[in-house]
Design an enzyme around this catalytic site. Sequence first.
Site, mmCIF file in Angstrom:
data_model
loop_
_atom_site.group_PDB
_atom_site.id
_atom_site.type_symbol
_atom_site.label_atom_id
_atom_site.label_comp_id
_atom_site.label_asym_id
_atom_site.label_seq_id
_atom_site.Cartn_x
_atom_site.Cartn_y
_atom_site.Cartn_z
ATOM 1 N N CYS A 89 43.225 42.698 36.330
ATOM 2 C CA CYS A 89 43.461 44.075 35.910
ATOM 3 C C CYS A 89 44.814 44.561 36.440
ATOM 4 C CB CYS A 89 42.295 44.957 36.351
ATOM 5 S SG CYS A 89 42.181 46.520 35.446
ATOM 6 N N HIS A 197 37.240 41.583 34.622
ATOM 7 C CA HIS A 197 36.932 41.459 36.041
ATOM 8 C C HIS A 197 35.871 40.385 36.322
ATOM 9 C CE1 HIS A 197 38.956 45.146 37.627
ATOM 10 N NE2 HIS A 197 38.822 45.541 36.378
ATOM 11 N N GLU A 199 35.146 39.218 39.220
ATOM 12 C CA GLU A 199 34.504 39.542 40.497
ATOM 13 C C GLU A 199 33.362 40.535 40.331
ATOM 14 O OE1 GLU A 199 37.434 42.924 40.097
ATOM 15 O OE2 GLU A 199 37.280 40.812 39.470
#
Length: 225
Positions: A89, A197, A199
């Site tokens: 990002c 994302h 994560e």
Amino acid sequence: MAFRGAVITFPGSNCDRDMAVALEKVWGEPAIRVWHGDPDLPENLDFIAIPGGFSYGDYLRCGAIASRSPVMRAVVAAAGRGVPVLGVCNGFQVLTESGLLPGALMRNAQLNFTCRPVPLTVENAQSLFTAGFEEGAVVTFPVAHHDGNYFADEQTLDRLEGEGRVAFRYASPVNGSQRGIAGVLNAQGNVLGMMPHPERAIEPELGGSDGRVLFESAIGALVDA
């Protein structure tokens, strides 16, 4: 084998803790937190992550000020030595602004902040970040961005495609990115920038675990190195 992963934090980062937690959960070792003003990185790092957020409030251009932070000189040097670097990002924006990746991230085509899970197609399953995926597989990662519209000139886009450096592509329109590009690799294959994302997708409790494969791929590559 103990793995040493670092997460860079800038003023305005808001996904640095998410990234650190993901690394620890998958790798079993706590991530080293590095402040943007540090001129040097810890020694013998195996992995560097630049997280999402709004570094410096996204003033000027997203990632532009962060790319001039003292620590980024050390990150660029580490990438040149072959250390894996992941930018997610805002981290992707920082990587393009620092010259580690080509192109730029522009305002979303619909001019709205986009925050939802999106399907991605794995375009390259040969890199150290993606070796655990099946090429052509569709995975789901969340996105949360206002400036995720990937742009590059046609010659650069053709080169990225021809060299297999498009890692992920949006399976359906998200932000207007040229050719649906969601993530790109550098020429050496040790730097990955992506808007979605991983994560935030490492365990079912978070809505899915497709992102875990990316971190497991990286640790597998380090073991085999």
